[in-house]
Design a protein around this motif. Structure first.
Motif, PDB file in Angstrom:
ATOM      1  N   GLU A 508      39.279  51.758  41.023  1.00  0.00           N
ATOM      2  CA  GLU A 508      40.073  52.495  41.993  1.00  0.00           C
ATOM      3  C   GLU A 508      39.544  52.188  43.384  1.00  0.00           C
ATOM      4  O   GLU A 508      38.352  51.944  43.564  1.00  0.00           O
ATOM      5  CB  GLU A 508      40.006  53.995  41.721  1.00  0.00           C
ATOM      6  N   GLU A 569      49.085  49.789  42.301  1.00  0.00           N
ATOM      7  CA  GLU A 569      48.325  49.058  41.279  1.00  0.00           C
ATOM      8  C   GLU A 569      48.550  47.557  41.460  1.00  0.00           C
ATOM      9  O   GLU A 569      49.685  47.083  41.401  1.00  0.00           O
ATOM     10  CB  GLU A 569      48.760  49.493  39.886  1.00  0.00           C
ATOM     11  N   THR A 611      42.384  44.731  37.769  1.00  0.00           N
ATOM     12  CA  THR A 611      43.437  45.583  38.326  1.00  0.00           C
ATOM     13  C   THR A 611      42.801  46.592  39.267  1.00  0.00           C
ATOM     14  O   THR A 611      41.842  47.277  38.901  1.00  0.00           O
ATOM     15  CB  THR A 611      44.193  46.318  37.209  1.00  0.00           C
ATOM     16  N   ASP A 613      43.544  49.927  41.515  1.00  0.00           N
ATOM     17  CA  ASP A 613      44.484  51.031  41.702  1.00  0.00           C
ATOM     18  C   ASP A 613      44.206  51.667  43.056  1.00  0.00           C
ATOM     19  O   ASP A 613      43.206  52.359  43.249  1.00  0.00           O
ATOM     20  CB  ASP A 613      44.306  52.051  40.583  1.00  0.00           C
ATOM     21  N   GLU A 642      51.629  43.192  44.659  1.00  0.00           N
ATOM     22  CA  GLU A 642      51.422  43.983  43.457  1.00  0.00           C
ATOM     23  C   GLU A 642      51.741  43.144  42.236  1.00  0.00           C
ATOM     24  O   GLU A 642      52.645  42.323  42.218  1.00  0.00           O
ATOM     25  CB  GLU A 642      52.314  45.223  43.495  1.00  0.00           C
TER      26      GLU A 642
END
Length: 670
Positions: A508, A569, A611, A613, A642
């Motif tokens: 994150e 994301e 990935t 976020d 994205e």
């Protein structure tokens, strides 16, 4: 004889300007403990030989380039040997992770294995482990001038007169290997050329078949590597009367060459050694077929008269001449230990298809000598076999060239700590479940990335509990153990060259930064964050941010400040970039790829993906109204980098090709 041939070549042909290389003083420290000797030599650019090394407590011999004299302790490392047991070792071959393209003074330096794991970690460990042996307050070293050129070797062999096989040729730059007949001994440098290989890239090539334009008989032939001096991938030495594509020359300015005796023969021959196999393939070490044909593997029942029922498998069609290391796939696998009987067969009807069995012996019968079929015998131990070659790696994968399993299982990659007794801890990664049979080019993803060049061990493992899941480590060795033969595990080893590794986890973020877990750079540089538009070919526009300059070695938890924030994301790529111009400033985008290109392994940039976020961008009422008026996008379309889920493999492949093309010069300069 070799000296005479070399002199004749250079008096008959102008080969251009030669490097004048002074003899190196192959010094060794005069104390009784660690020592090393390293003589001046000619190299094909990919290996060097250390004449002698004494390591009282075991360790490695590391090769540094001349930048070590300028204080580049880590960046100067260009290769290191496999682990060496305590004692003295002669003629140690070291594979260079950064091939030589020009002459240099290299330094051989014995290094300790300070943590006892038999894995060389001096660079990735930031010089805190596996340091050099010392004496009188300094490192034990020996320096030598190394000429980047070529090496070649060829063994005595039979020939049909129309082709020969060169055992090995190593080239520092692209070229060819030409074969001269013995008229070269009379000074005919051009007219003695009787054949040449296809174009060869820089690197190591084994069992190079050379089709001859002129037949040879019982005589000495001289294989000689030639440079592709005009870069057209065509051998022009003879047609240009020696002005193009001349021979590689050694440290004394003489042509690099070898000599071999060839004997013209009409008699076939075949040779095979005792071997361990998974039962689905067998290796015939050499077969000579004067008129072409096949090599068929029979089992031992052929000696009892079972001519057809004994057939286990046959090679593809083999051209006339000598063939080495022929792998024969077995249609009727061995299920228990037995006898291999490789037999040389003709292609009597000239259709290049083996029809001996279906014609009930009427076609493609065996070659004979003195009234008997030409064959050899060897024992086959049925278990597993594995082969892994020296390779480049991005640290996350290793490719096993072939594995043959008598029953279902896996192929596991261990690091060299296996040889220090770390049976379980040495496991670095395991393949997916493999059915019984022969498998080529098995890619093993490593759960613990290797972050420095080292020896890797490929080991086939059984699926002993039949659950198609590798449980060797979790069961502490009680399940899924290795295939064994002759009292030990079936293994093969290879050198994996690793110059850069990046590791990044899903995370994150507030959108302004991305954290890269670990970056190891052999020569220093940067780690760059690309967004998912890289998959669409946005090589430069996909760059979101780059780290500060990172010195050679390993860096943990590298925080990269982004020039443009991430939104939602997003798939990102952490890519290792070199500092090709040495200014410690990231110039890849500004230079349009001509500087600071990516580190490369097996033709692809070194990178890893994750990935991220990040908070979605707050939208205003005006923006929402505008969005409602726009045409809807198709499912999977993304904006602002994205990922929208998975990244299309074909797109990323195109992007990476473009990236490599743009940065080729920069990569070669690293």
């Amino acid at each position: 004889m070799r000296e005479r041939i070399q002199a004749l070549v250079l008096t008959a042909v102008v080969v251009g300007s030669l490097f004048a290389v002074a003899p190196a003083a192959a010094t060794a420290d005069q104390q009784a403990a660690a020592s090393v000797t390293f003589d001046a030599q000619t190299s094909g650019g990919h290996t060097v030989t250390v004449d002698s090394a004494t390591l009282p407590d075991g360790g490695f011999v590391t090769i540094h380039d001349s930048s070590v004299q300028e204080g580049e302790t880590l960046a100067s490392v260009v290769g290191s040997s496999a682990y060496l047991e305590p004692g003295t070792h002669d003629n140690v071959t070291v594979h260079l992770d950064e091939p030589l393209s020009e002459d240099d003074t290299l330094v051989a330096m014995p290094h300790m294995d300070t943590d006892g794991d038999r894995v060389y970690e001096f660079v990735s460990g930031n010089a805190a482990v596996d340091g050099p042996y010392t004496a009188d307050g300094g490192a034990v070293v020996a320096a030598a001038n190394v000429t980047a050129s070529a090496t070649v070797s060829m063994s005595d062999q039979p020939t049909d007169g129309n082709s020969v096989v060169v055992d090995r040729v190593e080239l520092a730059e692209p070229g060819f290997v030409a074969v001269h007949n013995d008229s070269l001994l009379d000074g005919d440098a051009l007219g003695s050329v009787v054949g040449h290989s296809a174009y060869l890239s820089a690197g190591v090539h084994e069992n190079v078949r050379v089709e001859l334009d002129e037949s040879v008989g019982n005589e000495t032939v001289i294989p000689m590597p030639h440079v592709d001096s005009d870069g057209d991938e065509t051998y022009d030495f003879v047609t240009s009367e020696g002005s193009a594509d001349g021979p590689f020359t050694d440290m004394n300015g003489e042509a690099v060459l070898d000599t071999a005796m060839v004997t013209q023969s009409n008699t076939a021959s075949v040779s095979a050694m005792n071997q361990t196999t998974g039962g689905h393939a067998a290796t015939v070490d050499s077969v000579f077929l004067p008129d072409g044909g096949f090599v068929t593997v029979h089992d031992g029942s052929v000696t009892e008269g079972a001519v057809f029922d004994s057939i286990r498998g046959t090679s593809t069609y083999l051209e006339p001449g000598l063939h080495q290391n022929v792998r024969v796939s077995l249609d009727d696998p061995y299920t228990e230990d037995g006898t291999l009987v490789p037999m040389a067969h003709m292609d009597t009807n000239g259709d290049e298809a083996y029809t001996f069995e279906e014609s009930e012996g009427g076609e493609d019968g065996p070659y004979t000598a003195d009234g008997s079929a030409v064959l050899d015998t060897a024992s086959a131990t049925v278990s597993a076999s594995v082969s892994v070659d020296h390779q480049q790696s991005d640290g996350h994968t290793v490719v096993v060239d072939s594995v043959d399993l008598s029953e279902p299982g896996f192929v596991t990659i261990h690091d060299a700590s296996l040889f220090a007794g770390e049976t379980l801890a040495s496991v670095a990664g395991t393949s997916t479940y493999l059915e019984a049979g022969h498998h080529d080019d098995v890619e093993v993803t490593l759960h613990d990335p290797i972050n420095e060049s080292q020896t890797v061990v490929a080991m086939p493992h059984m699926d002993s509990d039949g659950d198609q899941s590798y449980d060797f480590v979790t069961s502490e060795g009680s399940d899924d153990g290795p295939f064994t033969a002759n009292g030990g595990a079936v293994v093969d080893t290879a050198h994996a060259s690793v110059n850069a590794v990046t590791t990044i986890s899903d995370q994150e973020s507030d959108g302004s930064t991305v954290v890269v877990d670990s970056v190891t750079l052999a020569n220093g540089g940067f780690v760059t964050i690309h967004d998912g538009t890289l998959a669409d070919g946005a090589v430069f526009d996909s760059v979101r941010g780059t780290s500060e300059y990172l010195a050679p070695g390993t860096h943990e938890n590298v925080e990269v400040m982004l020039d443009s924030e991430l939104n939602g994301e997003t798939t990102v790529f952490a890519m290792a970039h070199a500092d090709s111009d040495g200014d410690e400033t990231y110039d890849f985008v500004e230079s349009e790829g001509s500087a600071d290109g990516p580190y490369v392994a097996n033709g692809a940039p070194v990178m890893s993906s994750a990935t991220v976020d990040a908070p979605a961008m707050t939208t205003t009422t005006e923006t929402m109204e505008t969005t409602e008026m726009m045409e809807p996008t198709e499912a999977g379309d993304t904006t602002d980098g994205e990922s929208g889920g998975s990244v299309p493999g074909f797109g990323i492949g195109i992007a990476l090709v473009a990236l490599l093309g743009a940065a080729l010069l920069a990569v070669r300069q690293q």
